[in-house]
Design a protein around this motif. Structure first.
Motif, PDB file in Angstrom:
ATOM      1  N   GLY A   1      -3.425   0.352 -10.575  1.00 57.75           N
ATOM      2  CA  GLY A   1      -4.618   0.432 -10.019  1.00 57.75           C
ATOM      3  C   GLY A   1      -4.772  -0.282  -8.453  1.00 57.75           C
ATOM      4  N   VAL A   2      -3.587  -0.600  -7.878  1.00 58.53           N
ATOM      5  CA  VAL A   2      -3.837  -1.077  -6.489  1.00 58.53           C
ATOM      6  C   VAL A   2      -3.674   0.054  -5.628  1.00 58.53           C
ATOM      7  CG1 VAL A   2      -2.589  -2.903  -4.978  1.00 58.53           C
ATOM      8  CG2 VAL A   2      -2.644  -3.519  -7.482  1.00 58.53           C
ATOM      9  N   VAL A   3      -4.681  -0.126  -4.670  1.00 55.20           N
ATOM     10  CA  VAL A   3      -4.405   0.902  -3.385  1.00 55.20           C
ATOM     11  C   VAL A   3      -3.113   0.672  -2.575  1.00 55.20           C
ATOM     12  CG1 VAL A   3      -5.754   2.192  -1.506  1.00 55.20           C
ATOM     13  CG2 VAL A   3      -6.895   1.303  -3.495  1.00 55.20           C
ATOM     14  N   ARG A   4      -2.220   1.786  -2.403  1.00 57.54           N
ATOM     15  CA  ARG A   4      -0.948   1.697  -1.847  1.00 57.54           C
ATOM     16  C   ARG A   4      -1.303   2.549  -0.313  1.00 57.54           C
ATOM     17  NH1 ARG A   4       0.834  -2.937  -3.221  1.00 57.54           N
ATOM     18  NH2 ARG A   4       1.452  -2.889  -5.529  1.00 57.54           N
ATOM     19  N   ALA A   5      -2.172   3.649  -0.316  1.00 56.94           N
ATOM     20  CA  ALA A   5      -2.333   4.531   0.813  1.00 56.94           C
ATOM     21  C   ALA A   5      -3.724   4.995   0.902  1.00 56.94           C
ATOM     22  CB  ALA A   5      -1.501   5.375   1.079  1.00 56.94           C
ATOM     23  N   ALA A   6      -4.376   5.043   1.909  1.00 52.91           N
ATOM     24  CA  ALA A   6      -5.608   5.485   2.144  1.00 52.91           C
ATOM     25  C   ALA A   6      -6.047   5.645   3.638  1.00 52.91           C
ATOM     26  CB  ALA A   6      -6.569   4.227   1.587  1.00 52.91           C
ATOM     27  N   THR A   7      -7.161   6.592   3.590  1.00 50.47           N
ATOM     28  CA  THR A   7      -8.099   7.016   4.894  1.00 50.47           C
ATOM     29  C   THR A   7      -8.141   5.212   5.680  1.00 50.47           C
ATOM     30  OG1 THR A   7      -8.883   8.774   3.849  1.00 50.47           O
ATOM     31  CG2 THR A   7     -10.001   8.060   5.912  1.00 50.47           C
ATOM     32  N   ASP A   8      -7.563   5.596   6.912  1.00 52.37           N
ATOM     33  CA  ASP A   8      -7.653   4.270   7.949  1.00 52.37           C
ATOM     34  C   ASP A   8      -7.409   3.031   7.197  1.00 52.37           C
ATOM     35  OD1 ASP A   8     -10.498   5.864   9.139  1.00 52.37           O
ATOM     36  OD2 ASP A   8      -8.369   6.205   9.848  1.00 52.37           O
ATOM     37  N   ASP A   9      -6.525   3.334   6.226  1.00 53.96           N
ATOM     38  CA  ASP A   9      -5.973   1.783   5.537  1.00 53.96           C
ATOM     39  C   ASP A   9      -6.972   1.152   4.823  1.00 53.96           C
ATOM     40  OD1 ASP A   9      -3.391   0.974   7.893  1.00 53.96           O
ATOM     41  OD2 ASP A   9      -3.287   2.236   5.824  1.00 53.96           O
ATOM     42  N   ILE A  10      -8.325   1.924   4.614  1.00 55.48           N
ATOM     43  CA  ILE A  10      -9.447   1.121   4.026  1.00 55.48           C
ATOM     44  C   ILE A  10      -9.048   1.121   2.437  1.00 55.48           C
ATOM     45  CG2 ILE A  10     -11.697   1.548   3.363  1.00 55.48           C
ATOM     46  CD1 ILE A  10     -12.304   3.126   5.841  1.00 55.48           C
TER      47      ILE A  10
END
Length: 561
Positions: free
Chosen positions: A117-126
């Motif tokens: 559940g850890v964010v690894r990639a996202a829009t604008d690294d948000i």
């Protein structure tokens, strides 16, 4: 005794007595006719207005469900793309998500988590590196796709750009991601900006309905107002109609609202589209009673004025010829009774005593005027089945047409070609040239579409830039006919459309299906054509896609997606 005789009122002459009786009879007959005509006209006109508002709510509800289904399918397509890139390295995954966020602006944020559940990639690294395992967007999407209801932004409100300054709201979409070995590898999550709903209202519905005082509301399953006037956003709205429409949709009623005013209200319950189950939203379309029933009240006043005027003339004529009306009056009364019973259309003309001829003609004119008023009421009913912008039949007319066709099953060799079409590039016309230019384009499209069809064919505008065509054919010629009609439509709609000093260009994508070859029910065939339209939209646009191949024995191979 002499005194009593002196105080007795004078007895009426037979002429005056008969005149009074005649006036009373004319008033009663006129009142009865006026009452029933006015009541029937008013009832039917009010029902048509209510159905129109219910249809308005249904169109908006269907559009929301279809758009939510489309966003969910887009997320599934994004998942396969991002999963392939993410398998190489996280940097490429971030780059791919950034590109996809810019290509699909309705997704305010897209993120890919690992199995914890850890964010690894996202829009604008948000939110990269943050743990979202306790949030529904991850926890509820571990085994199957998840769609969450509208909610306020918590953390993202501080991190995402917000030029409007309004409170940000999102709809959550997420789907599980699995590795090459089939094991759970994480979740692809997206926050869909609630602004897209307002954009749909402003682009397709507000320009048409705002001038009539019609307001649209979207109410969540917990009765919270999600869309509507700013003063009501986030408040609770509980109308009896909301409970009713969950059992039977669409519906309408004249009801009091929390602001103390009374509105004619149409409602539709969003129960999803295809495999999207819906979020239990209720769409309401309301119009103030004074505005909605303005024409109905005017119609009633006209009926009353005409009736009173002609009744007055008839009464005057009756007084003047009272001495000659004993026998002709009985004829007139008998004819009036037959008229009320529906045995005749009008009182028969009378020839003889001139004064009685005048009375008879006055009554005939009264009935003729009332019938003309009834014809006006029927014209209003017809307007309920015509799209006011293009002059084509509307969704209600299409529903009626499908019912007529279903009531008479086709003979063994008969068939019906069903085309579901949507304009390509129409949003760009509205954005670049304005909504008045968009109206001109829709009117031009309607004219060109009608010119492509035969007199016995049927074309309807469902709303926005969606149209449906029904073309009679035979089972042996069904494929050739549907392809020929589609080719004519595509060619006609691809021609430039002059708009003042500018020129607009649109195309159209078509989905086709054949009844009864593709399905036994016409409603199912229409859904097949709608599904085929989605194939055309996703595979190049400006083309025809058929629901499924047609055997060679019935007209040759079909056109696939």
């Amino acid at each position: 005794m002499q005194h009593l005789e002196n105080v007795m009122p004078p007895r009426l002459t037979i002429k005056r007595r008969f005149s009074a009786t005649l006036i009373f009879a004319i008033a009663i007959n006129t009142s009865i006719i006026l009452f029933f005509v006015q009541q029937d006209a008013s009832r039917q006109a009010r029902e048509q207005i209510g159905r129109y508002l219910a249809e308005t709510a249904l169109q908006f509800s269907d559009r929301l469900d279809k758009d939510m289904w489309t966003r969910a399918k887009e997320l599934e397509l994004l998942k396969s793309t991002i999963r392939t890139v993410a398998a190489r390295n996280a940097a490429e995954a971030r780059t791919a998500i950034g590109l996809l966020s810019r290509e699909i602006p309705s997704f305010a944020w897209i993120g890919l988590t690992d199995a914890r559940g850890v964010v690894r990639a996202a829009t604008d690294d948000i939110l990269v590196g943050q743990d979202i395992s306790q949030r529904p967007v991850f926890a509820d999407a571990r085994e199957k796709p998840f769609v969450g209801d509208v909610h306020d932004a918590v953390l993202l409100a501080k991190l995402l750009p917000n030029p409007s300054g309004e409170a940000m709201k999102f709809v959550d979409l997420s789907s599980p991601v699995h590795g090459p070995d089939g094991a759970f590898a994480g979740v692809l999550a997206a926050h869909l900006s609630w602004r897209w709903v307002s954009d749909i209202e402003e682009a397709y519905f507000k320009p048409v309905y705002e001038k009539d005082g019609i307001e649209l509301f979207v109410v969540a399953a917990d009765d919270t107002v999600l869309l509507g006037p700013k003063a009501l956003l986030g408040t609770m709205l509980q109308l009896p109609l909301q409970r009713q429409v969950r059992q039977h949709s669409p519906a309408f009623a004249t009801t009091a609202w929390p602001d103390g005013a009374t509105y004619v209200t149409g409602a539709a319950f969003g129960d999803g589209y295809k495999d999207y189950p819906g979020l239990g939203w209720t769409v309401l379309a309301r119009q103030p009673v004074a505005v909605a029933y303005r024409e109905v009240d005017a119609l009633g006043r006209n009926i009353l004025s005409i009736g009173v005027a002609i009744a007055g003339l008839a009464a005057i004529a009756g007084v003047l010829i009272a001495g000659h009306l004993v026998r002709p009056l009985l004829t007139i009364v008998a004819a009036s009774r037959r008229l009320l019973a529906g045995d005749i259309d009008n009182i028969p003309p009378y020839r003889g005593i001139p004064d009685i001829e005048t009375l008879t003609e006055a009554l005939r004119n009264l009935i003729a005027n009332l019938r003309r008023t009834t014809a006006e009421k029927q014209r209003m009913e017809i307007m309920a089945f015509v799209d006011q912008l293009t002059g084509l039949p509307n969704r209600a007319a299409l529903t009626r047409r499908l019912g007529e066709l279903t009531a008479h099953p086709p003979r063994r060799d008969q068939a019906l070609a069903v085309l579901y079409l949507d304009l390509d590039g129409f949003k760009a016309v509205n954005d670049n040239l304005g909504h008045p230019a968009g109206d001109v384009v829709l009117q031009s499209v309607a004219l060109r579409l009608s010119a492509c069809l035969r007199a016995e064919d049927f074309a309807a505008r469902l709303g926005g830039d969606e149209f449906v065509v029904l073309a009679a054919t035979t089972q042996g010629q069904a494929l050739a006919d549907i392809q020929a009609v589609a080719a004519r439509i595509i060619k006609a709609l691809n021609h430039p459309i002059p708009i003042g000093d500018a020129t607009a260009r649109v195309g159209c994508s078509l989905g086709g299906a054949i009844w009864p070859a593709d399905a036994a029910g016409l409603e199912e065939v229409l859904r097949c054509a709608d599904a085929a339209l989605y194939v055309s939209k996703s595979s190049g646009k400006n083309r025809l896609s058929l629901h499924c191949p047609v055997p060679e024995a019935t007209g040759g191979p079909g056109t696939g997606a």
